[in-house]
Design an enzyme around this catalytic site. Structure first.
Site, PDB file in Angstrom:
ATOM      1  N   HIS A  89       1.090   9.416  -0.573  1.00  0.00           N
ATOM      2  CA  HIS A  89      -0.210   8.928  -0.095  1.00  0.00           C
ATOM      3  C   HIS A  89      -0.170   7.413   0.059  1.00  0.00           C
ATOM      4  O   HIS A  89      -0.564   6.875   1.108  1.00  0.00           O
ATOM      5  CB  HIS A  89      -1.300   9.355  -1.078  1.00  0.00           C
ATOM      6  CG  HIS A  89      -2.613   8.689  -0.859  1.00  0.00           C
ATOM      7  ND1 HIS A  89      -3.458   9.020   0.182  1.00  0.00           N
ATOM      8  CD2 HIS A  89      -3.245   7.695  -1.520  1.00  0.00           C
ATOM      9  CE1 HIS A  89      -4.540   8.263   0.129  1.00  0.00           C
ATOM     10  NE2 HIS A  89      -4.441   7.447  -0.891  1.00  0.00           N
ATOM     11  N   ASP A 118       2.533  -8.588  29.709  1.00  0.00           N
ATOM     12  CA  ASP A 118       3.159  -7.695  28.738  1.00  0.00           C
ATOM     13  C   ASP A 118       3.621  -8.593  27.594  1.00  0.00           C
ATOM     14  O   ASP A 118       3.290  -9.778  27.567  1.00  0.00           O
ATOM     15  CB  ASP A 118       4.332  -6.920  29.349  1.00  0.00           C
ATOM     16  CG  ASP A 118       4.584  -5.595  28.620  1.00  0.00           C
ATOM     17  OD1 ASP A 118       4.618  -5.569  27.361  1.00  0.00           O
ATOM     18  OD2 ASP A 118       4.740  -4.573  29.307  1.00  0.00           O
ATOM     19  N   TRP A 153       4.771   4.249  -4.860  1.00  0.00           N
ATOM     20  CA  TRP A 153       5.097   3.552  -3.615  1.00  0.00           C
ATOM     21  C   TRP A 153       5.820   2.237  -3.888  1.00  0.00           C
ATOM     22  O   TRP A 153       6.398   1.658  -2.985  1.00  0.00           O
ATOM     23  CB  TRP A 153       3.831   3.300  -2.779  1.00  0.00           C
ATOM     24  CG  TRP A 153       3.078   2.060  -3.109  1.00  0.00           C
ATOM     25  CD1 TRP A 153       2.171   1.893  -4.110  1.00  0.00           C
ATOM     26  CD2 TRP A 153       3.161   0.803  -2.427  1.00  0.00           C
ATOM     27  NE1 TRP A 153       1.694   0.607  -4.094  1.00  0.00           N
ATOM     28  CE2 TRP A 153       2.268  -0.085  -3.080  1.00  0.00           C
ATOM     29  CE3 TRP A 153       3.883   0.341  -1.340  1.00  0.00           C
ATOM     30  CZ2 TRP A 153       2.084  -1.409  -2.667  1.00  0.00           C
ATOM     31  CZ3 TRP A 153       3.709  -0.986  -0.929  1.00  0.00           C
ATOM     32  CH2 TRP A 153       2.817  -1.837  -1.593  1.00  0.00           C
ATOM     33  N   SER A 183      11.520  -1.823  12.232  1.00  0.00           N
ATOM     34  CA  SER A 183      10.465  -1.721  13.243  1.00  0.00           C
ATOM     35  C   SER A 183       9.482  -2.870  13.121  1.00  0.00           C
ATOM     36  O   SER A 183       9.122  -3.517  14.107  1.00  0.00           O
ATOM     37  CB  SER A 183       9.750  -0.385  13.077  1.00  0.00           C
ATOM     38  OG  SER A 183       8.526  -0.395  13.754  1.00  0.00           O
ATOM     39  N   SER A 184       9.056  -3.145  11.902  1.00  0.00           N
ATOM     40  CA  SER A 184       8.051  -4.199  11.705  1.00  0.00           C
ATOM     41  C   SER A 184       8.602  -5.561  12.046  1.00  0.00           C
ATOM     42  O   SER A 184       7.940  -6.369  12.699  1.00  0.00           O
ATOM     43  CB  SER A 184       7.575  -4.197  10.261  1.00  0.00           C
ATOM     44  OG  SER A 184       6.875  -3.023   9.970  1.00  0.00           O
ATOM     45  N   HIS A 267       3.207  -8.780  -2.064  1.00  0.00           N
ATOM     46  CA  HIS A 267       1.944  -9.460  -1.957  1.00  0.00           C
ATOM     47  C   HIS A 267       1.641  -9.934  -0.537  1.00  0.00           C
ATOM     48  O   HIS A 267       0.558  -9.647  -0.025  1.00  0.00           O
ATOM     49  CB  HIS A 267       1.751 -10.581  -2.984  1.00  0.00           C
ATOM     50  CG  HIS A 267       0.315 -10.893  -2.988  1.00  0.00           C
ATOM     51  ND1 HIS A 267      -0.604 -10.147  -3.703  1.00  0.00           N
ATOM     52  CD2 HIS A 267      -0.399 -11.725  -2.216  1.00  0.00           C
ATOM     53  CE1 HIS A 267      -1.814 -10.566  -3.380  1.00  0.00           C
ATOM     54  NE2 HIS A 267      -1.721 -11.521  -2.485  1.00  0.00           N
ATOM     55  N   GLU A 269       2.563  -8.516   1.926  1.00  0.00           N
ATOM     56  CA  GLU A 269       2.269  -7.266   2.623  1.00  0.00           C
ATOM     57  C   GLU A 269       0.784  -6.953   2.601  1.00  0.00           C
ATOM     58  O   GLU A 269       0.231  -6.498   3.601  1.00  0.00           O
ATOM     59  CB  GLU A 269       3.065  -6.120   1.984  1.00  0.00           C
ATOM     60  CG  GLU A 269       2.605  -4.708   2.328  1.00  0.00           C
ATOM     61  CD  GLU A 269       2.887  -4.315   3.761  1.00  0.00           C
ATOM     62  OE1 GLU A 269       3.546  -5.097   4.482  1.00  0.00           O
ATOM     63  OE2 GLU A 269       2.430  -3.239   4.181  1.00  0.00           O
ATOM     64  N   TYR A 271      -1.584  -9.028   2.587  1.00  0.00           N
ATOM     65  CA  TYR A 271      -2.240  -9.884   3.576  1.00  0.00           C
ATOM     66  C   TYR A 271      -1.897  -9.454   4.987  1.00  0.00           C
ATOM     67  O   TYR A 271      -2.712  -9.554   5.897  1.00  0.00           O
ATOM     68  CB  TYR A 271      -1.928 -11.356   3.314  1.00  0.00           C
ATOM     69  CG  TYR A 271      -2.531 -11.775   2.016  1.00  0.00           C
ATOM     70  CD1 TYR A 271      -1.743 -12.172   0.939  1.00  0.00           C
ATOM     71  CD2 TYR A 271      -3.903 -11.689   1.827  1.00  0.00           C
ATOM     72  CE1 TYR A 271      -2.322 -12.474  -0.271  1.00  0.00           C
ATOM     73  CE2 TYR A 271      -4.482 -11.993   0.611  1.00  0.00           C
ATOM     74  CZ  TYR A 271      -3.679 -12.387  -0.434  1.00  0.00           C
ATOM     75  OH  TYR A 271      -4.250 -12.687  -1.644  1.00  0.00           O
ATOM     76  N   SER A 282     -13.702 -10.687  13.161  1.00  0.00           N
ATOM     77  CA  SER A 282     -14.042 -12.016  13.683  1.00  0.00           C
ATOM     78  C   SER A 282     -14.308 -11.992  15.174  1.00  0.00           C
ATOM     79  O   SER A 282     -14.942 -12.894  15.698  1.00  0.00           O
ATOM     80  CB  SER A 282     -12.929 -13.012  13.389  1.00  0.00           C
ATOM     81  OG  SER A 282     -12.664 -13.078  12.009  1.00  0.00           O
ATOM     82  N   HIS A 316       1.386 -11.982  -9.964  1.00  0.00           N
ATOM     83  CA  HIS A 316       0.187 -11.423 -10.594  1.00  0.00           C
ATOM     84  C   HIS A 316       0.234  -9.908 -10.641  1.00  0.00           C
ATOM     85  O   HIS A 316      -0.581  -9.276 -11.286  1.00  0.00           O
ATOM     86  CB  HIS A 316      -1.098 -11.921  -9.939  1.00  0.00           C
ATOM     87  CG  HIS A 316      -1.318 -11.441  -8.520  1.00  0.00           C
ATOM     88  ND1 HIS A 316      -1.789 -12.283  -7.553  1.00  0.00           N
ATOM     89  CD2 HIS A 316      -1.185 -10.237  -7.930  1.00  0.00           C
ATOM     90  CE1 HIS A 316      -1.917 -11.601  -6.411  1.00  0.00           C
ATOM     91  NE2 HIS A 316      -1.554 -10.361  -6.616  1.00  0.00           N
ATOM     92  N   HIS A 317       1.196  -9.312  -9.969  1.00  0.00           N
ATOM     93  CA  HIS A 317       1.390  -7.870 -10.112  1.00  0.00           C
ATOM     94  C   HIS A 317       2.214  -7.557 -11.349  1.00  0.00           C
ATOM     95  O   HIS A 317       2.447  -6.394 -11.655  1.00  0.00           O
ATOM     96  CB  HIS A 317       2.126  -7.309  -8.890  1.00  0.00           C
ATOM     97  CG  HIS A 317       1.378  -7.504  -7.619  1.00  0.00           C
ATOM     98  ND1 HIS A 317       0.481  -6.585  -7.129  1.00  0.00           N
ATOM     99  CD2 HIS A 317       1.389  -8.533  -6.728  1.00  0.00           C
ATOM    100  CE1 HIS A 317      -0.024  -7.038  -5.987  1.00  0.00           C
ATOM    101  NE2 HIS A 317       0.501  -8.209  -5.724  1.00  0.00           N
ATOM    102  N   THR A 342     -10.423 -17.136   1.171  1.00  0.00           N
ATOM    103  CA  THR A 342     -11.006 -15.833   1.436  1.00  0.00           C
ATOM    104  C   THR A 342     -12.523 -15.928   1.419  1.00  0.00           C
ATOM    105  O   THR A 342     -13.210 -15.354   2.269  1.00  0.00           O
ATOM    106  CB  THR A 342     -10.518 -14.834   0.379  1.00  0.00           C
ATOM    107  OG1 THR A 342      -9.119 -15.018   0.190  1.00  0.00           O
ATOM    108  CG2 THR A 342     -10.769 -13.420   0.820  1.00  0.00           C
ATOM    109  N   LYS A 345     -13.911 -17.471   4.591  1.00  0.00           N
ATOM    110  CA  LYS A 345     -14.057 -16.524   5.709  1.00  0.00           C
ATOM    111  C   LYS A 345     -15.332 -15.725   5.596  1.00  0.00           C
ATOM    112  O   LYS A 345     -16.052 -15.534   6.573  1.00  0.00           O
ATOM    113  CB  LYS A 345     -12.860 -15.571   5.721  1.00  0.00           C
ATOM    114  CG  LYS A 345     -11.634 -16.183   6.300  1.00  0.00           C
ATOM    115  CD  LYS A 345     -10.584 -15.104   6.533  1.00  0.00           C
ATOM    116  CE  LYS A 345      -9.496 -15.671   7.385  1.00  0.00           C
ATOM    117  NZ  LYS A 345      -9.191 -14.967   8.578  1.00  0.00           N
ATOM    118  N   ARG A 464      -3.576   4.725 -14.393  1.00  0.00           N
ATOM    119  CA  ARG A 464      -3.384   5.300 -13.069  1.00  0.00           C
ATOM    120  C   ARG A 464      -2.107   6.118 -13.054  1.00  0.00           C
ATOM    121  O   ARG A 464      -1.286   6.058 -13.955  1.00  0.00           O
ATOM    122  CB  ARG A 464      -3.363   4.209 -12.001  1.00  0.00           C
ATOM    123  CG  ARG A 464      -2.225   3.211 -12.165  1.00  0.00           C
ATOM    124  CD  ARG A 464      -2.324   2.086 -11.176  1.00  0.00           C
ATOM    125  NE  ARG A 464      -1.954   2.461  -9.835  1.00  0.00           N
ATOM    126  CZ  ARG A 464      -1.484   1.614  -8.920  1.00  0.00           C
ATOM    127  NH1 ARG A 464      -1.342   0.357  -9.233  1.00  0.00           N
ATOM    128  NH2 ARG A 464      -1.193   2.015  -7.715  1.00  0.00           N
TER     129      ARG A 464
END
Lengths: 808, 384
Positions: A89, A118, A153, A183-184, A267, A269, A271, A282, A316-317, A342, A345, A464
């Site tokens: 998931h 293009d 994950w 790919s990314s 991290h 990621e 963002y 926006s 921080h993780h 943040t 915004k 968790r």
């Protein structure tokens, strides 16, 4: 393109490969989709594939929630299945849904927003898509073998090494993610090059739409962050396949190295996941508030700041991993610091609403939901930043609540806002407003009902990633509420898909610029013609399309002009902003507009790497000798899946000597992939040229053998879109269109042609368009009027010809 | 305002809804570490609530006041086309930075306080070894070794040295404090303490009447040789198939009872059964190879692979905190371990065997019939 005013001419270059692998001239049918290199089609492919995986990931979530709806419930699925479900998931929703949904919009919308035809590297773009497609297939094919990844994950070592995760589940995960990573990265390189190199003249960086800015920043984050996960995935793969010891503590390796490398990627990621939806929101808020975005430079600047600071917070993780007090305190501070841009915004988005005219259409509802829920996610993030109590919150449901608030409440709601908003730009039809409101409210109530209680559960000590929980803890009641919320979300998603299919098939055409929007993608017909812009637009300001429609609302100091002049009244090049460069891109000449041909090789290359990846996963289990045996005697699929070589072959297979035979599939697949890339480098562009019949460029119309591409039925335009072809010398018809506004004073409008051959300046009388604000549900009258004006000029228009009913 | 009252107020505020008052709650502290952590959380919570109130209400105001009803027509004038306001932006940034500073200070001081072992105090040391999916607790200074359940004296800080024998785990007793991971190759540690005053204040919330098997136990049963509270802990870092079942319990005892507990643990095993039954039980235990993994001190069962069972009878749980210690549960555990904790080592290395076709055969190595099971269960539960 079956319109009568243009014809195609196949490009004459043919190469070696065209004799063995013929390519279509114009894309058509299934092959047209398989070989497409058109950014619009690739965007649609990304969208469809991502929405499919959204359903898969959602089903996994529903099973998780059913498993947890009451304590000590073990009659539904096993613990191993549950662990695979939450792993898949997470992996699915992050890598196969949210990211590709954003990429779908990067692909489709971003080139239109910058006035390009293009992206910079169309075949590479197709390769990105096919790598995503095959990567997603590879990682999910594991279900069929009962070997779905089940190590979360984030895949912490040492759990993911071959001792504690024997078998193929770990290999599927490691290989699949590497393919997705390629790919990314490749896509990001493409988008960066496109945005830097292919902007229309006059589109300086501070005139880029915010969505394009977020595309750029996200792509930069991708190319800087993905190498970190690539490193740790490669090292883990080597540990698993080749018995190296990167993460093997007993041999001097460092399990915590995995955590650092993963989160240096992980991290940024997050963002990468949130910046594109922020960009979409926006765009949407100003359109549906009918005023500019509040503080555009700060929105862009905060996006860049968030991107940069995203690399300073990863630990921080890991507050509970034993980093030491100084590192813990330092990363707590950097994490709190990132709350500031943040917050900026959020303030600016609300400032956009202030004193606007808020139109509560479905895209706006999702955008408002985004602001509220992302703010809530920001609060729980701030609570995590407090490293002291984070030692309690970490690995509890408080974290699950936080990231679902920012990822569903933020990213998914923002993406849905983008889907509802840009659906007319892509298909020409609006999604149903009534169903859209239903979807929004059920999703909003269901989502908050599901994930707000998780804050309580986490604070109440529920860890968790647990298959079930004891009745002693009194977690059952809230878990039941959570499951009910999830069920409401499922209902909303079902209605959404129903609406999607129904509207795509039979929806009413919405006409040009149905939202009265601000950016260039709305200045062309919807759906766009294959070449996007007939002539590359010249951009004079931020939100250029809006100021084209409403020139009186332009604040002249925005573009550095003298207060008495506006470029929309006088298209004299000398009045353009100094940053406007007048290099023309894509101005078509006697060759017409060249459309590149499709290519098989991006798909072949991705397929080759897919086979190579499968070879790595199935290493040692499909030895060459097995092939002979299967061919001779046949075998069950389940018998192929053995990782105990002694049991399979009855003999101990010497390691180094069989390296080739263990990996022959991987080697063959990889070579095929590389060979395909080599072929595409040798392949000529192919394709065809489009000539417009109203222009004399010396090329006569030819009959085209291929059938028209677009099969969507031509529906007559609604009456309120009176696009009347106007001859150059007939001003009376222009006046007719303007009759309703006869009271309003008229302004003189001068237009200068941009071709070198004609210096004549034509004067066209137009009505003042500022007051002609559109009915939101009605097609764009202002746009239609502008088209009517442009028809005054017999050749050389700055925008596309909407009177010609082009079909897509 | 004294910390205790602040905590109490906060606790009341949040638990009037009854949402965070469970036995593993992080907002119902029973020790100074958890209390300090909670008080820093309260700072962040109040700041967040303040921002939420201001920003949220402004947003609702905008949505309500500026919502445009009806169609947009050609006569509808455009709203004022503001682009932004530098003053507003700067002010908001400064306020945000200030609020972040408000949170930052208690955070930094808290990190160092929580992460530093108390000096000048008599800190007890416990070595914790986590493995899939149980806990080993050794008291190096006291010479005690036990599994899945351990005792600490109230009012004395305890330092836990955390080691992993296999994969990553995390040691978490929410009511005493936050967690710390167990990682191979890394020497993590944390300190916790149970506060007697907080325990006493909580006394009226602890259930005393329900001390029955399967019920909520907060007090040790009256017939135990030592008396005190039970706190609950759980592994909090995903560690494999049975991560959800890797729990443990902390007995919080006063000084006298803790001394009793220590002495009790150091003695060799003694069964409450008569000698004949005890010998039969031990024989069944060894014949079925249980002794090759499990230690029962004072007997020939000396395995070190699995949990120490010397005083199993006075343990409150079976299978690492997951099941209550009853004969029925124990019998189910030793007959069908894979049904209780999928993939557990006892099953995989002890019970599981592959037959000649490579198929799994349960209980191949260890074949327990009902009689053997009952004998073993009677014996183990008698080992007080």
């Amino acid at each position: 393109m079956s319109s009568t005013n243009m014809h195609i001419e196949p490009a004459p270059e043919k190469g070696f490969f065209d004799s063995i692998l013929p390519r279509q001239v114009e894309p058509s049918g299934v092959i047209g989709w398989l070989t497409t290199i058109d950014h619009k089609r690739i965007g649609v492919l990304y969208l469809i594939t991502a929405l499919w995986w959204f359903l898969v990931g959602g089903l996994e979530a529903m099973m998780i929630r059913w498993q947890l709806h009451k304590p000590e419930y073990q009659d539904f699925i096993s613990a191993e299945t549950y662990n695979a479900l939450f792993t898949m998931h997470g992996t699915t929703m992050i890598f196969l849904v949210i990211m590709p949904l954003a990429v779908a919009f990067f692909n489709y919308i971003m080139p239109l927003q910058i006035g390009a035809r293009d992206v910079a590297f169309p075949r590479l773009n197709a390769f990105s898509y096919w790598m995503f497609f095959f990567g997603s297939v590879l990682i999910n094919v594991s279900w069929l073998f009962g070997e779905a990844p089940n190590m979360t994950w984030v895949g912490y070592s040492p759990l993911t090494n071959s001792t504690y995760t024997p078998g193929m589940s770990g290999d599927f995960w490691v290989v699949g993610l590497q393919i997705l990573g390629v790919s990314s990265i490749v896509g990001a390189l493409n988008f960066i090059t496109t945005i830097i190199n292919m902007r229309a003249p006059g589109m300086s960086f501070m005139r880029l739409p915010v969505f394009t800015w977020m595309t750029l920043i996200t792509a930069l984050l991708v190319i800087l962050a993905f190498p970190a996960i690539t490193i740790c995935l490669v090292e883990l793969m080597f540990d698993r396949l080749f018995h190296t010891n990167f993460f093997e503590a007993s041999a001097g390796g460092l399990p915590i190295l995995w955590q650092h490398l993963f989160w240096v990627f992980g991290h940024p990621e997050v963002y990468i996941l949130i910046l594109p939806p922020m960009g979409m929101v926006s765009e949407i808020l100003p359109v549906f508030s009918r005023k500019p975005l509040f503080g555009y430079p700060l929105i862009v600047g905060s996006g860049a700041a968030i991107g940069f600071m995203g690399f300073t917070v990863w630990t921080h993780h890991m507050f509970t991993s034993g980093l030491g007090n100084i590192a813990t305190a330092a990363f707590a501070l950097t994490t709190m610091a990132i709350a500031v841009p943040t917050g900026v915004k959020i303030f600016n988005w609300i400032g956009t609403l202030y004193r606007g005219q808020l139109i509560m259409a479905t895209p706006m509802l999702f955008a408002l939901g985004f602001i509220y829920q992302f703010m809530m996610g920001g609060f729980s993030g701030l609570m995590h930043a407090n490293a002291v109590h984070d030692l309690q919150q970490h690995d509890s449901y408080f974290v699950v609540a936080h990231f679902h608030y920012v990822l569903i409440g933020g990213a998914l709601f923002g993406t849905f806002a983008g889907i509802y908003y840009w659906f007319p730009a892509v298909t020409g039809r609006k999604l149903d407003e009534a169903k859209g409101k239903f979807v929004f409210w059920f999703l909003f109530i269901g989502f908050n009902g599901a994930f707000f209680p998780m804050h309580w559960l986490g604070l109440n000590g529920m860890p968790r990633r647990i298959y079930t929980y004891s009745a002693r803890n009194d977690w059952g009641d809230l878990n039941f509420v959570v499951t009910c919320g999830a069920a409401l979300m499922a209902v909303a998603v079902i209605i959404f898909f129903f609406d999607l299919f129904k509207t795509a098939a039979t929806g009413k055409l919405a006409g040009r610029d149905p939202w009265d929007a601000r950016t260039l993608e709305w200045s062309i017909p919807n759906p766009p013609p294959v070449y996007n812009f007939k002539e590359t637009p010249h951009v004079h300001s931020l939100d250029d399309w809006w100021y084209t429609k409403y020139p009186d609302t332009l604040h002249h100091d925005d573009i550095g002009l003298d207060a008495t002049e506006s470029p929309y009244e006088d298209d004299d090049a000398s009045h353009m902003h100094p940053s406007d460069h007048v290099v023309d891109h894509g101005h078509h000449d006697e060759h017409g507009i060249h459309m590149p041909g499709g290519s098989w090789f991006p798909m072949f290359a991705a397929f080759g790497f897919f086979v190579g990846g499968m070879g790595l996963v199935f290493n040692g289990q499909f030895l060459y000798g097995d092939v002979i045996e299967i061919v001779k005697n046949g075998a069950n699929v389940s018998e192929w899946v053995r990782y105990d070589q002694m049991a399979t072959h009855g003999y101990e297979v010497p390691y180094l000597q069989t390296l080739f035979w263990r990996f022959w599939i991987a080697i063959a697949g990889g070579l095929f992939g590389v060979f395909s890339i080599f072929c595409w480098s040798m392949e000529p562009i192919g394709g065809y040229n489009i000539h417009f019949d109203d222009e004399d460029d010396g090329v006569k119309a030819k009959d085209t053998k291929t059938p028209p591409v677009q099969t969507a039925p031509v529906e007559p335009a609604p009456i309120t879109d009176p696009v009347v072809p106007v001859k150059a010398d007939d001003k009376t018809e222009v006046v007719k269109v303007e009759e309703a506004e006869a009271e309003k004073p008229k302004k003189k409008k001068k237009k200068k042609k941009s071709t070198k051959s004609d210096d004549k300046v034509e004067t066209v009388t137009v009505g003042e368009v500022e007051e002609k604000v559109l009915d939101t549900p009605e097609p764009g009258e202002a746009a239609a009027k502008l088209d009517a004006e442009k028809e005054e000029e017999s050749d050389d228009t700055n925008d596309d010809d909407s009177d010609k009913k082009e079909e897509k | 305002m004294p910390n205790r009252i602040k905590s109490l107020l906060a606790f009341l505020a949040l638990t009037t809804a009854g949402c965070v008052d469970g036995v593993q709650s992080t907002l119902d502290p029973l020790g100074p570490v958890a209390e300090r952590q909670m008080s820093t959380f309260m700072v962040t919570l109040w700041v967040s609530l303040g921002i939420f109130a201001v920003v949220g209400s402004f947003m609702v105001y905008c949505i309500v006041k500026f919502r445009h009803e009806g169609q947009i027509t050609p006569d509808t004038p455009l709203p004022e086309q503001g682009h932004g306001s530098a003053i507003t932006e700067i002010a908001l940034i400064l306020v945000s930075v200030g609020l972040v500073g408000v949170i930052a200070l208690p955070t930094v001081t808290g990190v160092f306080w929580v992460g530093t072992e108390p000096a000048n105090e008599d800190v007890m040391v416990i070595d914790v070894t986590g493995q899939q999916w149980w806990w080993k607790f050794d008291y190096p200074e006291l010479g005690v070794s036990t599994a899945n359940e351990f005792a600490i004296p109230a009012g004395r800080p305890v330092r836990f040295n955390l080691k992993s024998a296999d994969v990553q785990h995390s040691f978490w007793v929410p009511r005493l404090g936050g967690k710390m991971d167990l990682l191979p190759g890394q020497d993590n540690w944390l300190w916790l303490e149970a506060d007697p005053a907080m325990l006493a204040a909580n006394n009226d919330q602890l259930s005393t009447a329900d001390n029955e098997p399967g019920q909520r136990w907060e007090h040790l049963p009256d017939d135990y040789p030592f008396q005190g509270y039970i706190l609950y802990g759980q592994c909090a870092e995903f560690c494999g198939d049975s991560h959800a079942f890797m729990k443990f319990r902390v007995l919080v005892l006063d000084d006298a009872n803790f001394r009793k507990w220590v002495e009790w643990q150091k003695t060799d095993a003694k069964s409450t059964l008569d000698k004949e039954q005890a010998d039969a039980g031990l024989l069944a235990f060894r014949q079925n190879k249980c002794g090759s993994c499990h230690m029962i001190r004072g007997t020939s069962a000396s395995g070190q692979v699995g949990p120490d069972l010397t005083h199993f009878g006075t343990r409150t749980s079976v299978a690492a905190g997951w099941l209550e210690n009853t004969k029925e549960n124990l019998g189910h555990w030793i007959m069908n371990p894979n049904e209780v904790k999928p993939g557990n080592i006892m099953y995989k290395t002890g019970y599981l065997q592959l037959d000649e076709n490579g198929e799994e055969v349960q209980n191949y190595k260890i074949k327990l019939d009902d009689a053997a099971k009952n004998t073993i269960v009677d014996y183990l539960t008698s080992l007080e």
